[in-house]
Design an enzyme around this catalytic site. Structure first.
Site, PDB file in Angstrom:
ATOM      1  CG  ASP A  68      75.528  86.373  73.640  1.00 36.73           C
ATOM      2  OD1 ASP A  68      74.973  85.643  74.471  1.00 36.73           O
ATOM      3  OD2 ASP A  68      75.245  86.357  72.425  1.00 36.73           O
ATOM      4  CG  HIS A  97      76.717  77.674  64.132  1.00 31.53           C
ATOM      5  ND1 HIS A  97      76.330  78.930  63.753  1.00 31.53           N
ATOM      6  CD2 HIS A  97      75.649  77.102  64.740  1.00 31.53           C
ATOM      7  CE1 HIS A  97      75.067  79.122  64.130  1.00 31.53           C
ATOM      8  NE2 HIS A  97      74.645  78.033  64.736  1.00 31.53           N
ATOM      9  CG  HIS A 112      78.014  79.494  67.458  1.00 31.28           C
ATOM     10  ND1 HIS A 112      76.650  79.452  67.327  1.00 31.28           N
ATOM     11  CD2 HIS A 112      78.351  80.815  67.411  1.00 31.28           C
ATOM     12  CE1 HIS A 112      76.186  80.690  67.206  1.00 31.28           C
ATOM     13  NE2 HIS A 112      77.198  81.536  67.265  1.00 31.28           N
ATOM     14  CB  CYS A 149      72.864  88.553  70.897  1.00 30.32           C
ATOM     15  SG  CYS A 149      73.433  87.346  69.668  1.00 30.32           S
ATOM     16  CE  LYS A 181      72.517  84.349  72.528  1.00 30.68           C
ATOM     17  NZ  LYS A 181      73.338  84.505  71.318  1.00 30.68           N
ATOM     18  CG  HIS A 217      81.258  84.120  66.764  1.00 30.23           C
ATOM     19  ND1 HIS A 217      80.856  83.965  65.459  1.00 30.23           N
ATOM     20  CD2 HIS A 217      80.120  84.113  67.507  1.00 30.23           C
ATOM     21  CE1 HIS A 217      79.540  83.882  65.416  1.00 30.23           C
ATOM     22  NE2 HIS A 217      79.062  83.956  66.651  1.00 30.23           N
TER      23      HIS A 217
HETATM   24  C1  VGL Z   1      76.202  87.798  68.168  1.00 25.73           C
HETATM   25  C2  VGL Z   1      76.708  87.801  65.934  1.00 25.73           C
HETATM   26  C3  VGL Z   1      76.841  86.441  65.941  1.00 25.73           C
HETATM   27  C4  VGL Z   1      75.851  88.592  69.392  1.00 25.73           C
HETATM   28  C5  VGL Z   1      76.335  86.429  68.193  1.00 25.73           C
HETATM   29  O1  VGL Z   1      76.070  88.101  70.513  1.00 25.73           O
HETATM   30  O2  VGL Z   1      75.353  89.722  69.237  1.00 25.73           O
HETATM   31  N1  VGL Z   1      76.380  88.479  67.032  1.00 25.73           N
HETATM   32  N2  VGL Z   1      76.664  85.766  67.078  1.00 25.73           N
HETATM   33 ZN    ZN Z   2      77.105  83.702  67.175  1.00 29.40          ZN
END
Ligand code: VGL
Ligand code: ZN
Length: 203
Positions: free
Chosen positions: A8, A52, A48, A151, A106, A81
């Site tokens: 990510d 979501h 997302h 994540c 994801k 986000h």
């Molecule tokens: C993440 C919060 C929500 C991450 C993703 O990538 O760590 N954290 N969505």
């Molecule tokens: Zn997220």
């Protein structure tokens, strides 16, 4: 064989982004250097839909960062986000992508969050990442990216459970909550994972 898994590294997790992680941008040059040392480089993207269930704005009367019960599981409510096909969901523009052989997305199911690159938070649906890595005869995984306490951490837990030799490259990640990350590191070590610095891999 070993693989680098980049979690990510997306604009919304960078300073100025919708769910900014402190110093999130500082890891990008390190990850670029690391990529040169791996036979296989894989990335994930938080991806997302607008509706979501992890977004606070989709729950009337709830605030960002509040924790709710979502179908029997604790869910942090996040700012909007990484909405599919937006600039916020794109990789940081400085991230080198030429060596990334596959991208696993994801968080696409509107009803459930998915921190790990392997499974959704209820462990119901697989992304196929574990099978992909096994087919490529990868047994050693090195994790970097964002966020360290969400994540990256949950991906590492799943990697360990799937039987991979699993390492966190500590200077190539940053947390949302440093205290949560301290606990996460203890859990990683307790479950048999390793923690190392990029210099160990680069020298
Ligand atoms: C993440 C919060 C929500 C991450 C993703 O990538 O760590 N954290 N969505
Ligand atoms: Zn997220």
């Amino acid at each position: 064989m070993k693989a680098l898994i980049i979690i990510d590294v997306q604009n919304d997790f960078m300073p100025g982004g919708a769910l900014a992680v402190n110093e999130g941008d500082e890891i990008v040059p390190i990850i670029n250097d690391l990529q040169q040392r791996f036979d296989l480089v894989i990335a994930t993207q938080d991806w997302h839909p607008e509706n979501h269930a992890s977004f606070a704005k989709n729950h009337a009367g709830k605030k960002e960062f509040e924790v709710i019960d979502l179908e029997g599981k604790e869910q942090v409510l996040w700012p909007v986000h990484c909405v599919q096909n937006t600039v916020g969901a794109a990789f940081h523009t400085d991230l080198h992508t030429a060596k990334i052989e596959a991208i696993f997305r994801k968080g696409t199911d509107p009803k459930i969050d998915s921190y790990s690159g392997f499974y959704d938070n209820a462990h119901q649906k697989s992304t196929g990442l574990a099978g992909y890595l096994r087919e490529k005869e990868i047994d050693e995984l090195y994790f970097c990216g964002l966020a360290a306490d969400f994540c990256v951490f949950y991906s590492i837990l799943d990697a360990l459970q799937e039987g991979f030799s699993t390492y966190l490259v500590e200077d190539a990640t940053r947390p949302i909550d440093p205290e949560k990350f301290s606990e996460a590191k203890k859990t990683i070590l307790k479950k048999g994972g390793g923690i190392l610095q990029s210099s160990t891999l680069l020298n």
